[in-house]
Enzyme design. Sequence first.
Site, PDB file in Angstrom:
ATOM      1  N   ARG A  88      12.630 -52.465 -23.883  1.00  0.00           N
ATOM      2  CA  ARG A  88      13.521 -53.631 -23.926  1.00  0.00           C
ATOM      3  C   ARG A  88      13.548 -54.195 -25.329  1.00  0.00           C
ATOM      4  O   ARG A  88      12.503 -54.515 -25.883  1.00  0.00           O
ATOM      5  CB  ARG A  88      13.052 -54.709 -22.961  1.00  0.00           C
ATOM      6  CG  ARG A  88      13.294 -54.309 -21.541  1.00  0.00           C
ATOM      7  CD  ARG A  88      12.933 -55.403 -20.569  1.00  0.00           C
ATOM      8  NE  ARG A  88      12.926 -54.822 -19.238  1.00  0.00           N
ATOM      9  CZ  ARG A  88      12.392 -55.389 -18.181  1.00  0.00           C
ATOM     10  NH1 ARG A  88      11.830 -56.574 -18.285  1.00  0.00           N
ATOM     11  NH2 ARG A  88      12.441 -54.792 -17.010  1.00  0.00           N
ATOM     12  N   SER A 187      16.409 -56.206 -16.828  1.00  0.00           N
ATOM     13  CA  SER A 187      16.023 -56.959 -15.634  1.00  0.00           C
ATOM     14  C   SER A 187      16.507 -58.404 -15.649  1.00  0.00           C
ATOM     15  O   SER A 187      17.690 -58.666 -15.583  1.00  0.00           O
ATOM     16  CB  SER A 187      14.508 -56.880 -15.468  1.00  0.00           C
ATOM     17  OG  SER A 187      14.121 -57.469 -14.274  1.00  0.00           O
ATOM     18  N   HIS A 188      15.567 -59.314 -15.798  1.00  0.00           N
ATOM     19  CA  HIS A 188      15.860 -60.742 -15.694  1.00  0.00           C
ATOM     20  C   HIS A 188      16.062 -61.389 -17.059  1.00  0.00           C
ATOM     21  O   HIS A 188      16.193 -62.600 -17.155  1.00  0.00           O
ATOM     22  CB  HIS A 188      14.706 -61.425 -14.964  1.00  0.00           C
ATOM     23  CG  HIS A 188      13.373 -60.991 -15.503  1.00  0.00           C
ATOM     24  ND1 HIS A 188      12.822 -59.759 -15.206  1.00  0.00           N
ATOM     25  CD2 HIS A 188      12.530 -61.577 -16.360  1.00  0.00           C
ATOM     26  CE1 HIS A 188      11.678 -59.621 -15.852  1.00  0.00           C
ATOM     27  NE2 HIS A 188      11.473 -60.713 -16.561  1.00  0.00           N
ATOM     28  N   ASP A 363      17.885 -61.234  -9.513  1.00  0.00           N
ATOM     29  CA  ASP A 363      17.881 -61.159 -10.977  1.00  0.00           C
ATOM     30  C   ASP A 363      18.964 -60.188 -11.447  1.00  0.00           C
ATOM     31  O   ASP A 363      19.739 -59.661 -10.637  1.00  0.00           O
ATOM     32  CB  ASP A 363      16.493 -60.756 -11.503  1.00  0.00           C
ATOM     33  CG  ASP A 363      16.148 -59.306 -11.212  1.00  0.00           C
ATOM     34  OD1 ASP A 363      16.671 -58.770 -10.210  1.00  0.00           O
ATOM     35  OD2 ASP A 363      15.366 -58.703 -11.970  1.00  0.00           O
ATOM     36  N   ASP A 365      19.191 -57.091 -12.425  1.00  0.00           N
ATOM     37  CA  ASP A 365      19.322 -55.747 -11.862  1.00  0.00           C
ATOM     38  C   ASP A 365      19.045 -55.729 -10.359  1.00  0.00           C
ATOM     39  O   ASP A 365      18.921 -54.653  -9.758  1.00  0.00           O
ATOM     40  CB  ASP A 365      18.426 -54.742 -12.596  1.00  0.00           C
ATOM     41  CG  ASP A 365      16.950 -55.070 -12.468  1.00  0.00           C
ATOM     42  OD1 ASP A 365      16.598 -56.259 -12.328  1.00  0.00           O
ATOM     43  OD2 ASP A 365      16.124 -54.136 -12.505  1.00  0.00           O
ATOM     44  N   ASP A 367      16.580 -56.346  -8.384  1.00  0.00           N
ATOM     45  CA  ASP A 367      15.357 -55.947  -7.679  1.00  0.00           C
ATOM     46  C   ASP A 367      14.497 -57.152  -7.309  1.00  0.00           C
ATOM     47  O   ASP A 367      13.647 -57.067  -6.437  1.00  0.00           O
ATOM     48  CB  ASP A 367      14.563 -54.871  -8.452  1.00  0.00           C
ATOM     49  CG  ASP A 367      14.162 -55.298  -9.852  1.00  0.00           C
ATOM     50  OD1 ASP A 367      14.575 -56.388 -10.290  1.00  0.00           O
ATOM     51  OD2 ASP A 367      13.428 -54.528 -10.512  1.00  0.00           O
ATOM     52  N   ARG A 368      14.728 -58.295  -7.976  1.00  0.00           N
ATOM     53  CA  ARG A 368      13.953 -59.491  -7.623  1.00  0.00           C
ATOM     54  C   ARG A 368      14.699 -60.351  -6.612  1.00  0.00           C
ATOM     55  O   ARG A 368      15.916 -60.242  -6.475  1.00  0.00           O
ATOM     56  CB  ARG A 368      13.707 -60.345  -8.867  1.00  0.00           C
ATOM     57  CG  ARG A 368      12.782 -59.689  -9.855  1.00  0.00           C
ATOM     58  CD  ARG A 368      12.445 -60.634 -10.991  1.00  0.00           C
ATOM     59  NE  ARG A 368      11.415 -60.004 -11.811  1.00  0.00           N
ATOM     60  CZ  ARG A 368      10.723 -60.616 -12.740  1.00  0.00           C
ATOM     61  NH1 ARG A 368      10.949 -61.891 -13.006  1.00  0.00           N
ATOM     62  NH2 ARG A 368       9.790 -59.976 -13.427  1.00  0.00           N
ATOM     63  N   THR A 431      -0.410 -55.592 -11.986  1.00  0.00           N
ATOM     64  CA  THR A 431       1.005 -55.958 -12.060  1.00  0.00           C
ATOM     65  C   THR A 431       1.836 -54.752 -12.478  1.00  0.00           C
ATOM     66  O   THR A 431       1.479 -54.047 -13.417  1.00  0.00           O
ATOM     67  CB  THR A 431       1.170 -57.085 -13.100  1.00  0.00           C
ATOM     68  OG1 THR A 431       0.496 -58.236 -12.597  1.00  0.00           O
ATOM     69  CG2 THR A 431       2.623 -57.409 -13.347  1.00  0.00           C
ATOM     70  N   GLU A 450       4.990 -59.016  -5.002  1.00  0.00           N
ATOM     71  CA  GLU A 450       4.373 -59.604  -6.183  1.00  0.00           C
ATOM     72  C   GLU A 450       4.817 -61.047  -6.322  1.00  0.00           C
ATOM     73  O   GLU A 450       5.928 -61.415  -5.918  1.00  0.00           O
ATOM     74  CB  GLU A 450       4.820 -58.848  -7.432  1.00  0.00           C
ATOM     75  CG  GLU A 450       4.372 -57.417  -7.474  1.00  0.00           C
ATOM     76  CD  GLU A 450       4.797 -56.768  -8.777  1.00  0.00           C
ATOM     77  OE1 GLU A 450       3.970 -56.664  -9.681  1.00  0.00           O
ATOM     78  OE2 GLU A 450       5.971 -56.400  -8.895  1.00  0.00           O
ATOM     79  N   SER A 452       5.860 -62.294  -8.870  1.00  0.00           N
ATOM     80  CA  SER A 452       6.975 -62.339  -9.816  1.00  0.00           C
ATOM     81  C   SER A 452       8.315 -62.102  -9.122  1.00  0.00           C
ATOM     82  O   SER A 452       9.202 -61.489  -9.683  1.00  0.00           O
ATOM     83  CB  SER A 452       6.742 -61.323 -10.920  1.00  0.00           C
ATOM     84  OG  SER A 452       6.519 -60.034 -10.369  1.00  0.00           O
ATOM     85  N   LYS A 463      11.209 -52.391  -6.191  1.00  0.00           N
ATOM     86  CA  LYS A 463      11.352 -53.572  -5.356  1.00  0.00           C
ATOM     87  C   LYS A 463      12.845 -53.770  -5.089  1.00  0.00           C
ATOM     88  O   LYS A 463      13.679 -53.233  -5.804  1.00  0.00           O
ATOM     89  CB  LYS A 463      10.722 -54.788  -6.007  1.00  0.00           C
ATOM     90  CG  LYS A 463      11.174 -55.077  -7.418  1.00  0.00           C
ATOM     91  CD  LYS A 463      10.335 -56.215  -7.952  1.00  0.00           C
ATOM     92  CE  LYS A 463      10.616 -56.530  -9.406  1.00  0.00           C
ATOM     93  NZ  LYS A 463       9.946 -55.599 -10.310  1.00  0.00           N
TER      94      LYS A 463
HETATM   95  O1  LIG Z   1       4.706 -58.660 -17.136  1.00  0.00           O
HETATM   96  P1  LIG Z   1       5.508 -59.763 -16.510  1.00  0.00           P
HETATM   97  O2  LIG Z   1       6.528 -60.388 -17.403  1.00  0.00           O
HETATM   98  O3  LIG Z   1       4.636 -60.774 -15.817  1.00  0.00           O
HETATM   99  O4  LIG Z   1       6.384 -59.116 -15.379  1.00  0.00           O
HETATM  100  C1  LIG Z   1       5.795 -58.482 -14.357  1.00  0.00           C
HETATM  101  C2  LIG Z   1       6.840 -57.795 -13.533  1.00  0.00           C
HETATM  102  O5  LIG Z   1       7.656 -57.041 -14.372  1.00  0.00           O
HETATM  103  C3  LIG Z   1       8.631 -56.252 -13.759  1.00  0.00           C
HETATM  104  O6  LIG Z   1       9.499 -57.041 -13.030  1.00  0.00           O
HETATM  105  C4  LIG Z   1       7.935 -55.277 -12.875  1.00  0.00           C
HETATM  106  O7  LIG Z   1       8.871 -54.478 -12.206  1.00  0.00           O
HETATM  107  C5  LIG Z   1       7.106 -56.011 -11.873  1.00  0.00           C
HETATM  108  O8  LIG Z   1       6.439 -55.090 -11.078  1.00  0.00           O
HETATM  109  C6  LIG Z   1       6.140 -56.930 -12.550  1.00  0.00           C
HETATM  110  O9  LIG Z   1       5.497 -57.747 -11.646  1.00  0.00           O
HETATM  111 MG   LIG Z   2      14.559 -56.906 -12.289  1.00  0.00          MG
END
Ligand SMILES: O=P(O)(O)OC[C@H]1O[C@H](O)[C@H](O)[C@@H](O)[C@@H]1O
Ligand SMILES: [Mg+2]
Length: 647
Positions: A88, A187-188, A363, A365, A367-368, A431, A450, A452, A463
């Site tokens: 990213r 992602s987000h 989010d 993509d 998945d959240r 994580t 998770e 998150s 997810k």
């Molecule tokens: O490392 P962070 O910013 O806390 O993000 C953690 C998250 O990142 C992504 O979304 C992964 O797919 C998740 O599995 C994880 O929990």
């Molecule tokens: Mg995502």
Amino acid sequence: MIHLLRSLPSPAIISPRPRRHRHHTTTPSLPSHSRSLLLHRLLRATPPLASLVDRQPNAGGPAMGLFTVTKKATTPFEGQKPGTSGLRKKVTVFQQPHYLQNFVQSTFNALPAEEVKGATIVVSGDGRYFSKDAVQIITKMAAANGARRVWVGLNSLMSTPAVSAVIRERVGADGSKATGAFILTASHNPGGPTEDFGIKYNMGNGGPAPESVTDKIFSNTTTISEYLITEDLPDVDISVVGVTSFSGPEGPFDVDVFDSSVDYIKLMKTIFDFEAIKKLLSSPKFTFCYDALHGVAGAYAKHIFVEELGADESSLLNCVPKEDFGGGHPDPNLTYAKELVERMGLGKSSSNVEPPEFGAAADGDADRNMILGKRFFVTPSDSVAIIAANAVQSIPYFASGLKGVARSMPTSAALDVVAKNLNLKFFEVPTGWKFFGNLMDAGMCSICGEESFGTGSDHIREKDGIWAVLAWLSILAFKNKDNLEGDNKLVSVEDIVRQHWATYGRHYYTRYDYENVDAGAAKELMANLVSMQSSLSDVNKLIKDIRSDVSEVVAADEFEYKDPVDGSVSKHQGIRYLFGDGSRLVFRLSGTGSVGATIRVYIEQYEKDSSKTGRDSQDALAPLVDVALKLSKMQEYTGRSAPTVIT
Ligand SMILES: O=P(O)(O)OC[C@H]1O[C@H](O)[C@H](O)[C@@H](O)[C@@H]1O
Ligand SMILES: [Mg+2]
């Protein structure tokens, strides 16, 4: 620049001339508006069919555009190490000449030959800015590297869970199956010309590439000297469903553009009872709201919630995917999903309009997920525990029982209590979704989640935000099957959560995020927390001075995980302080940010006494929060007096 193929086999075709034809497996199920769009595009974008037929070298066979392969010299870029979820960086970084190409070639070079040559590769993502350019570049590189075809989501859109589903489930007209996917998403993280872009590779099981592969990709990026691309393959119109065929030095190459919501809905129908959910969503008593935050979930929401399940179209918020997510931060939490939070009655301004019974957000993509009830927030840690506790009764896919459940380490222990009560196998992993994938492939885990805002099951290897919403709707449908008509009061989201706490106890939980902190300062803060772990009596003295009303630290460590399937060990997965009463403080550096460092502080306290499970969460956690911030010297190290986001 060296042309590998200079001579063209047929003098009749002097320029690439693709042929687009309808894809027989997906087109019949297209909504009629897409079909007429397809026809319109076919007439507008391609030469008259008669002229294509005229140009066919062999009567009856497909007309093909020819392309040549070019070897481009390049030099390595620093910092192409894929993080938790791929590479990213800012769009401007990806736009540098050869930057994306280097990463893509390094990925091809890291895969076994049979997963590239003759293979079917998915290329798509959340549609963020630069995705359309990236799809064309990767398509040309896939062709040059000898892939047989690429599968592309309409307009480059495919949610991360849909990519996983497509890899696992989709079968092409000729029986082809995908071997992997380039997922184009950050992602987000926000999108747009000055924001983030991202790319990650998923494998044949539908899950993110394991570390053995991402390490190889990274090592390739440090030595790369050339990449393969076809400079004369025209851009393919990805706004139209259909297959475009070309011919290259190693044989035919197809670009198959399709609407993945068809494949995704098909899979969802094998998991959930759509009729039961439809009854709930079409009941006048039940009101619903889904916010895609202008992410890719919008490309699925209308088909699923409105067309399949009968929700009102006004239930959809921000469901038109946008390259810049409408200027927002496409992260479904209480800070960034502002509009939904207001609508659900959780915002600061109170409105006279009665909030919906159920609200959810996704989010970028998709998945959240964030799950909300009327004026009520469900923590992701509670959400996975509640889904697990109710899955067997409410969701047909789980009717014969759960193989096991799992959560990431910083996620609250609510799921542990359910697992214990229901006698289920339970796993605590670091994580990162990839850790669940191994358990699922080994048939050890059915449901996982998770803190998150990620929840999912073994139906795919990512997810799945929409899956989580359908899981909650299934639980609500089951609990309300006798309440949809007549005078019975509906069982609400809040009722379900409070009932759960009454049965299993409550894990008060909050997370403080300090975003874009100086990376050096963040490292020092973490190092200090580790060094303090050598003397718990000193730690307890410090804590007593901060607050006398919290219990003692009984253990402290850095979380380490040995994968029960492949035996691999992951170290330094978060700093833990464990208290005598079951409370926990966890500190971690985010693996998904793209600027500076993000410090996450996870604060959790267990309350078994059902008469005390109804307190305000921030009140209940105030003493532990105080301890966390002072023990870590948060303000001293970071200069921040308050977190960026609290969830
Ligand atoms: O490392 P962070 O910013 O806390 O993000 C953690 C998250 O990142 C992504 O979304 C992964 O797919 C998740 O599995 C994880 O929990
Ligand atoms: Mg995502």
